[in-house]
Design a protein around this motif. Structure first.
Motif, short mmCIF file in Angstrom:
data_model
loop_
_atom_site.label_atom_id
_atom_site.label_comp_id
_atom_site.label_asym_id
_atom_site.label_seq_id
_atom_site.Cartn_x
_atom_site.Cartn_y
_atom_site.Cartn_z
N THR A 33 0.86 -1.18 0.00
CA THR A 33 0.00 0.00 0.00
C THR A 33 0.89 1.22 0.00
O THR A 33 1.87 1.29 0.75
CB THR A 33 -0.91 0.02 1.23
OG1 THR A 33 -1.68 -1.18 1.27
CG2 THR A 33 -1.88 1.21 1.16
N ILE A 50 4.43 0.78 1.87
CA ILE A 50 4.71 -0.27 2.84
C ILE A 50 4.23 -1.60 2.25
O ILE A 50 3.13 -1.68 1.69
CB ILE A 50 4.04 0.02 4.20
CG1 ILE A 50 4.45 -1.01 5.24
CG2 ILE A 50 2.52 0.12 4.08
CD1 ILE A 50 4.10 -0.61 6.67
N THR A 56 9.40 -0.65 4.17
CA THR A 56 8.93 0.68 3.80
C THR A 56 9.93 1.38 2.90
O THR A 56 11.13 1.11 2.95
CB THR A 56 8.68 1.56 5.04
OG1 THR A 56 9.91 1.66 5.77
CG2 THR A 56 7.62 0.96 5.94
N ILE A 68 5.09 5.89 7.43
CA ILE A 68 3.97 5.06 6.99
C ILE A 68 3.90 3.84 7.91
O ILE A 68 4.92 3.27 8.29
CB ILE A 68 4.12 4.66 5.51
CG1 ILE A 68 2.84 4.00 4.99
CG2 ILE A 68 5.33 3.78 5.27
CD1 ILE A 68 2.81 3.81 3.47
N SER A 69 2.68 3.47 8.26
CA SER A 69 2.50 2.32 9.14
C SER A 69 1.16 1.67 8.79
O SER A 69 0.38 2.21 8.00
CB SER A 69 2.51 2.73 10.61
OG SER A 69 1.45 3.63 10.88
N ARG A 70 0.91 0.53 9.40
CA ARG A 70 -0.34 -0.16 9.10
C ARG A 70 -0.88 -0.86 10.33
O ARG A 70 -0.13 -1.20 11.25
CB ARG A 70 -0.10 -1.19 7.99
CG ARG A 70 0.85 -2.27 8.42
CD ARG A 70 1.13 -3.26 7.34
NE ARG A 70 1.94 -4.34 7.86
CZ ARG A 70 2.40 -5.33 7.14
NH1 ARG A 70 2.10 -5.39 5.86
NH2 ARG A 70 3.12 -6.28 7.69
N ASN A 72 -3.05 -4.11 10.65
CA ASN A 72 -3.64 -5.20 9.88
C ASN A 72 -5.03 -5.56 10.37
O ASN A 72 -5.90 -5.95 9.58
CB ASN A 72 -2.72 -6.42 9.95
CG ASN A 72 -1.45 -6.23 9.15
OD1 ASN A 72 -1.42 -5.43 8.21
ND2 ASN A 72 -0.40 -6.92 9.54
N THR A 76 -5.98 -0.96 7.67
CA THR A 76 -5.76 0.47 7.49
C THR A 76 -4.28 0.78 7.46
O THR A 76 -3.50 0.22 8.24
CB THR A 76 -6.45 1.27 8.61
OG1 THR A 76 -7.86 1.00 8.57
CG2 THR A 76 -6.23 2.76 8.43
N VAL A 77 -3.92 1.67 6.56
CA VAL A 77 -2.55 2.16 6.47
C VAL A 77 -2.57 3.65 6.81
O VAL A 77 -3.48 4.37 6.38
CB VAL A 77 -1.97 1.93 5.07
CG1 VAL A 77 -0.63 2.65 4.91
CG2 VAL A 77 -1.79 0.43 4.83
N TYR A 78 -1.59 4.08 7.56
CA TYR A 78 -1.52 5.46 8.01
C TYR A 78 -0.29 6.16 7.43
O TYR A 78 0.73 5.53 7.17
CB TYR A 78 -1.45 5.53 9.53
CG TYR A 78 -2.58 4.84 10.23
CD1 TYR A 78 -2.44 3.55 10.73
CD2 TYR A 78 -3.81 5.47 10.38
CE1 TYR A 78 -3.48 2.90 11.37
CE2 TYR A 78 -4.87 4.84 11.03
CZ TYR A 78 -4.69 3.56 11.51
OH TYR A 78 -5.73 2.93 12.14
N CYS A 94 -4.18 7.13 -1.73
CA CYS A 94 -3.61 5.85 -1.37
C CYS A 94 -3.84 4.86 -2.51
O CYS A 94 -4.79 4.99 -3.29
CB CYS A 94 -4.15 5.32 -0.05
SG CYS A 94 -5.92 5.10 0.04
#
Length: 122
Positions: A33, A50, A56, A68-70, A72, A76-78, A94
């Motif tokens: 993503t 990511i 990343t 960037i993070s997620r 699971n 959702t990815v932030y 996105c």
């Protein structure tokens, strides 16, 4: 997969924002993503990405400022953005690189969210 981007808004230079990209739909797996942005009159460019394995990568101008993070569990990815500059003003999109069943075989697809506007201005 359907992607819903949110979290954009108006922020002062030096401020922070967190964008969210929520994925929904019947997919086999999501390979990666990414967040892209498109400023007025410019091409859409990669901001951060990511993978399913957690790797990343970032555009050089965002390294150290964006993360960037997620999650699971929430699909959702932030994108946490800090030390924002006026040149970060853009519509942020996105993107998901994913695999889904097409009949009896797995096929690879790409999907884009609708975009969320980030404006950095005093």
């Amino acid at each position: 997969v359907q992607l819903q981007a949110s979290g954009g808004g108006l922020v002062q230079p030096g401020g922070s924002l967190r964008l969210s990209c929520a994925a929904s739909g019947n997919v086999h797996s999501i390979n990666a993503t990414g967040w892209y942005r498109q400023a007025p009159g410019k091409q859409r460019v990669l901001v951060a990405r990511i993978t399913s394995g957690g790797s990343t990568n970032y555009a050089d101008s965002e390294k150290g400022r964006f993360t960037i993070s997620r999650d699971n569990a929430k699909n959702t990815v932030y994108l946490q953005m800090s030390s924002l500059k006026s040149e970060d003003t853009a519509v942020y999109y996105c993107n998901a690189d994913y695999v889904a069943w097409r009949g009896r075989v797995l096929a690879r697809y790409e999907s884009w969210g609708q975009g969320t506007l980030v404006t950095v201005s005093s």
